[in-house]
Write an enzyme that holds these catalytic residues in place. Structure first.
Site, PDB file in Angstrom:
ATOM      1  N   HIS A  82       0.852  -1.202   0.000  1.00 11.85           N
ATOM      2  CA  HIS A  82       0.000   0.000   0.000  1.00 11.85           C
ATOM      3  C   HIS A  82       0.878   1.238   0.000  1.00 11.85           C
ATOM      4  CE1 HIS A  82      -4.152   1.436   0.515  1.00 11.85           C
ATOM      5  NE2 HIS A  82      -3.592   2.501   1.079  1.00 11.85           N
ATOM      6  N   ASP A 161     -13.620   2.936   7.294  1.00  9.06           N
ATOM      7  CA  ASP A 161     -12.567   3.617   6.531  1.00  9.06           C
ATOM      8  C   ASP A 161     -13.137   4.170   5.232  1.00  9.06           C
ATOM      9  OD1 ASP A 161      -9.900   4.456   5.813  1.00  9.06           O
ATOM     10  OD2 ASP A 161     -10.000   2.910   4.295  1.00  9.06           O
ATOM     11  N   ARG A 168     -12.784  12.669   4.470  1.00 11.00           N
ATOM     12  CA  ARG A 168     -11.490  13.365   4.587  1.00 11.00           C
ATOM     13  C   ARG A 168     -11.074  13.977   3.260  1.00 11.00           C
ATOM     14  NH1 ARG A 168      -7.819   8.911   6.000  1.00 11.00           N
ATOM     15  NH2 ARG A 168      -6.181  10.452   5.854  1.00 11.00           N
ATOM     16  N   SER A 183      -6.290   4.467   8.777  1.00 14.18           N
ATOM     17  CA  SER A 183      -7.002   4.167   7.536  1.00 14.18           C
ATOM     18  C   SER A 183      -6.340   2.991   6.815  1.00 14.18           C
ATOM     19  CB  SER A 183      -6.994   5.426   6.642  1.00 14.18           C
ATOM     20  OG  SER A 183      -7.263   5.105   5.308  1.00 14.18           O
ATOM     21  N   LYS A 187      -7.789  -1.404   7.053  1.00 11.69           N
ATOM     22  CA  LYS A 187      -8.254  -2.211   5.915  1.00 11.69           C
ATOM     23  C   LYS A 187      -7.300  -3.344   5.590  1.00 11.69           C
ATOM     24  CE  LYS A 187      -7.115   1.466   2.679  1.00 11.69           C
ATOM     25  NZ  LYS A 187      -7.614   2.795   2.919  1.00 11.69           N
TER      26      LYS A 187
HETATM   27  N1  URA Z   1      -4.141   5.787   1.744  1.00  9.97           N
HETATM   28  C1  URA Z   1      -5.134   5.326   2.556  1.00  9.97           C
HETATM   29  O1  URA Z   1      -5.605   4.206   2.394  1.00  9.97           O
HETATM   30  N2  URA Z   1      -5.570   6.108   3.535  1.00  9.97           N
HETATM   31  C2  URA Z   1      -5.080   7.342   3.756  1.00  9.97           C
HETATM   32  O2  URA Z   1      -5.518   7.994   4.663  1.00  9.97           O
HETATM   33  C3  URA Z   1      -4.056   7.838   2.908  1.00  9.97           C
HETATM   34  C4  URA Z   1      -3.599   7.021   1.898  1.00  9.97           C
END
Ligand code: URA
Length: 434
Positions: A82, A161, A168, A183, A187
């Protein structure tokens, strides 16, 4: 408990108790706390931060807002990757198939465009027919069959999320270490991974502008992972200029496809190979990191990563031919060239402005309910350090509607700095945490 009191206490820098965080996350997820109150709370967090105890509780509540997948029935180590968000960052589309082609099981749960940055889901959905809203059952079946699946958060997986992320995005509350850490980690834990490779971006086009903040974010996520027994490794990488040349959804799919065919930009290829190698190593498909790097390179050169991406696209209802025949992807109808005002060296390409300009013409959302335009974006013709002549093309803006093209073109033009001196080279991979 009253939401307004919790907002006020957070605004004044107090630490909230675990049950108070739970009240806020549950209340918002169920629709009992309205957007305007949660927006105020997020802004308070943005300004006053959160303690480790609060972040742990926030992550846990977001995780528990939905189901957690149990992937233990699928043989092999499950590894995801990620990014904290950047401009032109399409590495997920490259590293996931490279690692899967090397035998790693890659459950990839991605996000949508956030602020000035793009999102993997939006990019993938520019492929005609492709769906990322799979059920957990479809997700696990595809993982068993081909070892790679792309999904987003759903009503079932980390729904908190999903809601908070969208809020956000439109309330200027993205750039917060605790909000980003919770966040991402909620996940990733919910999707049932064993290990995770993080690309924590730093610089003008990232949410973390300073390396010290990026390091804090990386350490926080590695720590959250450790507490739930997941191996997490984070690379801190430069995002002071866009990654690769393409910015915009379908344009980035094209560049990812070219990269998987060995014809990608140098920076994008190098970072993708390194991230894939880390996944291969954590996924126990190699004895050493050096061997994992060689494997990742081989999967790129022999085309097996590219074939794996096509397999996943087809399995998710997309047309894999669109990865060869780019005319099958959404294409822009208009193009504007941005010329260099003078001769010299490109010393800066402000990634945030390029991302914002791209969003302005439709690549991202201004409001939660907006549809993105997959065809639009920017293609750079140069990168930092290159020599240009006066009038030579710095980049091209691709659009489908005239509305804000002038404004976007001005912003893109201002993003470039041309100097008489060649700038110092910047490292792409700055640090490893974890
Ligand atoms: N990627 C995410 O999944 N969440 C964030 O808050 C920022 C980048």
């Amino acid at each position: 408990m009253r939401t307004v009191d919790l907002i006020q206490r957070k605004r004044d820098g107090e630490e909230l108790a675990p049950e108070e965080i739970e009240y806020l996350v549950d209340g918002y997820t169920k629709g009992e706390i309205p957007d305007y109150q949660l927006s105020a709370f997020l802004m308070a967090v943005y300004f006053t931060g959160m303690s480790d105890r609060e972040v742990s509780r926030l992550t846990e509540c977001m995780l528990r807002s939905g189901e957690s997948l149990d992937l233990s029935g699928i043989p092999g180590v499950k590894v995801d990757k990620h990014s904290t968000g950047g401009v032109g960052d399409k590495t997920s589309l490259i590293v996931a198939p490279l690692a899967a082609a090397a035998g790693v099981v890659v459950p990839m749960m991605s996000g949508r465009a956030l602020g000035h940055t793009g999102g993997t889901l939006d990019k993938l959905e520019s492929i005609p027919g492709l769906r990322t809203d799979l059920t957990p059952e479809q997700f696990t079946t595809q993982l068993k069959e081909i070892g790679l699946c792309f999904i987003g958060q759903s009503e079932r997986l980390a729904p908190a999320d999903r809601k908070l992320y969208a809020l956000r995005d439109v309330t200027a509350t993205i750039e917060s270490v605790p909000l980003i850490a919770s966040s991402i980690m909620s996940k990733k834990i919910a999707e049932g991974v064993d290990a995770l490779v993080l690309d924590v971006k730093v610089g003008n086009g990232a949410f973390m502008k300073k390396q010290v903040d990026a390091r804090r974010l990386a350490q926080m996520m590695v720590g959250i992972g450790r507490r739930v027994d997941k191996r997490v490794q984070a690379l801190i990488t430069d995002m002071s200029q866009p990654l690769g040349f393409a910015i915009g959804n379908a344009l980035e799919v094209m560049e990812a496809s070219q990269t998987l065919q060995g014809a990608g930009p140098e920076d994008l290829t190098r970072l993708s190979v390194e991230l894939a190698a880390r996944m291969i190593f954590l996924g126990k498909q190699s004895a050493t990191l050096e061997e994992a790097r060689r494997t990742a390179e081989k999967k790129l050169v022999d085309g097996s990563g590219y074939r794996k991406l096509k397999e996943a696209v087809a399995a998710q209802g997309g047309n894999p031919a669109a990865l060869d025949k780019f005319e099958l992807l959404p294409n822009a109808t208009g193009m504007r060239e941005i010329p260099s005002p003078r001769a010299g060296y490109v010393s800066q390409i402000a990634a945030e402005d390029i991302g914002t300009a791209s969003n302005m013409i439709g690549a991202g959302r201004q409001r939660k309910e907006d549809q993105i335009d997959p065809a639009v974006g920017v293609i750079l013709e140069v990168k930092v350090g290159e020599k240009v002549d006066a009038g030579s093309v710095l980049c091209r803006l691709y659009y489908t509607k005239e509305d804000r093209v002038d404004e976007a073109a001005d912003m893109v033009e201002d993003a470039f700095r041309i100097s008489s001196q060649k700038p110092d080279e910047r490292e792409l991979i700055l640090e490893v945490v974890g």
